[in-house]
Design an enzyme around this catalytic site. Structure first.
Site, PDB file in Angstrom:
ATOM      1  N   ASN A 109      82.982  29.929 -26.367  1.00  0.00           N
ATOM      2  CA  ASN A 109      82.544  30.003 -25.124  1.00  0.00           C
ATOM      3  C   ASN A 109      82.359  31.605 -24.940  1.00  0.00           C
ATOM      4  O   ASN A 109      83.200  32.430 -25.159  1.00  0.00           O
ATOM      5  CB  ASN A 109      83.328  29.216 -24.100  1.00  0.00           C
ATOM      6  CG  ASN A 109      82.497  29.345 -22.868  1.00  0.00           C
ATOM      7  OD1 ASN A 109      81.416  29.052 -22.992  1.00  0.00           O
ATOM      8  ND2 ASN A 109      83.148  29.581 -21.618  1.00  0.00           N
ATOM      9  N   HIS A 111      82.196  33.710 -21.269  1.00  0.00           N
ATOM     10  CA  HIS A 111      82.438  33.587 -19.917  1.00  0.00           C
ATOM     11  C   HIS A 111      82.330  35.105 -19.258  1.00  0.00           C
ATOM     12  O   HIS A 111      82.874  36.217 -19.752  1.00  0.00           O
ATOM     13  CB  HIS A 111      83.971  33.240 -19.503  1.00  0.00           C
ATOM     14  CG  HIS A 111      84.434  33.005 -18.067  1.00  0.00           C
ATOM     15  ND1 HIS A 111      83.761  31.952 -17.442  1.00  0.00           N
ATOM     16  CD2 HIS A 111      85.057  33.898 -17.359  1.00  0.00           C
ATOM     17  CE1 HIS A 111      84.131  32.215 -16.147  1.00  0.00           C
ATOM     18  NE2 HIS A 111      84.916  33.362 -15.965  1.00  0.00           N
ATOM     19  N   SER A 138      83.644  37.999 -21.900  1.00  0.00           N
ATOM     20  CA  SER A 138      84.832  37.586 -22.823  1.00  0.00           C
ATOM     21  C   SER A 138      84.445  36.518 -23.752  1.00  0.00           C
ATOM     22  O   SER A 138      83.687  35.505 -23.164  1.00  0.00           O
ATOM     23  CB  SER A 138      86.066  37.377 -22.130  1.00  0.00           C
ATOM     24  OG  SER A 138      86.441  38.000 -21.200  1.00  0.00           O
ATOM     25  N   ASP A 147      88.816  28.074 -19.649  1.00  0.00           N
ATOM     26  CA  ASP A 147      88.824  29.685 -19.879  1.00  0.00           C
ATOM     27  C   ASP A 147      90.061  30.219 -20.170  1.00  0.00           C
ATOM     28  O   ASP A 147      90.373  31.440 -19.906  1.00  0.00           O
ATOM     29  CB  ASP A 147      87.998  30.174 -18.604  1.00  0.00           C
ATOM     30  CG  ASP A 147      86.534  29.804 -18.178  1.00  0.00           C
ATOM     31  OD1 ASP A 147      85.898  29.362 -19.066  1.00  0.00           O
ATOM     32  OD2 ASP A 147      86.470  29.770 -17.255  1.00  0.00           O
TER      33      ASP A 147
END
Ligand code: GAR
Length: 321
Positions: A109, A111, A138, A147
């Site tokens: 992912n 973020h 990030s 996260d």
């Protein structure tokens, strides 16, 4: 050129990160290709671009479905496309724990904050509000906790005195577009990098009781018992003796088992030169979707086959509880 890793990109909105990934994947040197763009929002702008560029798309609205059912539908489409890694690019859905666990180590992912700062919503406004000198982005592995998975790469972006959340977000996105394709490329290439594979193997091998590392005929190996009289239970082979494989060599019960394994699953097992003659099987490490639990099981089994009885007894006793 080795085969490219197959990624599915999940989006919910504009899809500018998806576009950055898509055009990066078109470079000849890219180690990944996009096999599917999937979204929970039928009107997501990114889908139109995917279609224009001839990438298969899949849409499944989350409305009226449980989290698990929605994830399962997205997963089925990803699997059908041959996906090896799922890359979330502005996918604004929290994934169910079961789904994340099934894809452990294979979901990334991005973020828009310098994690561990500002997990969750409104990270840009929160960075400005806190008076930070820098914001950023990030790339991290996805784990059940939001996260919070291992951070793979970050890019810093200076905050201007007159920045609003919108102006800052626009600059952070520019940084994201540089960062994400590179981080994905590095991550998928890990699976063919002997140093990474060896590092992972070493931590599993040395986690077993009374083990140490020892070189043997130019290859690293792992022994159980004392430094003086220990016995090898595993070797690491990096394309040795003309083999194209990076592999773990472990002890089988004998030639019958070894030959059966190689015949039944030639994409996983092979008979290594020299060692094969004494029942050591090669478990190929540089292959897609490697299951490290399976590697750990083999290490444990091979360890048991040569460990002194005082150690295996201890372990048996511990297993009973
Ligand atoms: C990106 O800034 C991404 O970091 C963020 O959504 C934006 C998507 O933009 N992701 C999150 O906030 C995830 N928690 P895009 O659709 O233009 O790529």
């Amino acid at each position: 050129m080795a085969e490219k890793a197959k990624i599915a990109v999940f989006i919910s909105g504009t899809g500018t990160n998806m576009a950055a990934l898509l055009y990066a994947s078109r470079l000849e040197s890219s180690p990944f290709e996009i096999v599917l763009i999937a979204s929970n929002i039928a009107s997501a702008d990114g889908l139109a671009l995917a279609e224009l560029e001839g990438i298969p798309t899949f849409v499944h609205s989350h409305k009226g479905h449980s989290r698990e059912d929605h994830d399962t539908a997205m997963e089925a489409a990803a699997k059908q496309a041959g996906t090896e890694f799922i890359v979330l690019a502005g996918y604004m859905r929290v994934l169910s724990d079961a789904f994340v666990e099934r894809w452990d180590g294979r979901i990334l992912n991005i973020h828009p904050s310098l994690l561990p700062k500002y997990k969750g919503l409104d990270p840009h406004a929160r960075a400005i509000e806190a008076g930070d000198s820098h914001a950023g982005a990030s790339v991290h592995l996805v784990t059940p906790e939001l996260d919070a998975g291992e951070v793979l790469a970050q890019a810093k972006v200076a905050i201007a005195p007159d920045d609003t959340a919108e102006t800052l977000q626009a600059r952070v996105k520019l940084a994201e577009h540089q960062l994400y394709p590179r981080a994905v490329a590095d991550y998928v290439a890990r699976g063919n990098d002997p140093d990474c594979l060896f590092g992972q193997l070493r931590s599993l091998a040395l986690a077993l009781p009374e083990t140490h590392e020892r070189e043997s005929h130019g290859s690293p190996g792992f022994r159980v018992g004392s430094e003086k009289s220990g016995k090898f239970f595993a070797y690491f082979s990096d394309r040795h003796h003309g083999s194209e494989h990076i592999a773990l060599l472990v002890k089988t019960s004998g030639m019958d088992e070894l030959l059966n394994l190689v015949e039944a699953q030639p994409d996983i097992y092979y008979k290594p030169a020299f060692y094969g003659a004494s029942g050591w099987v090669g478990v190929i490490l540089n292959r897609p979707n490697i299951d490290w639990d399976h590697i750990e099981e083999w290490l444990g089994r091979s360890w048991r086959a040569v460990a002194p009885a005082r150690l295996t007894k201890l372990l048996d006793a511990a297993d009973m509880f």
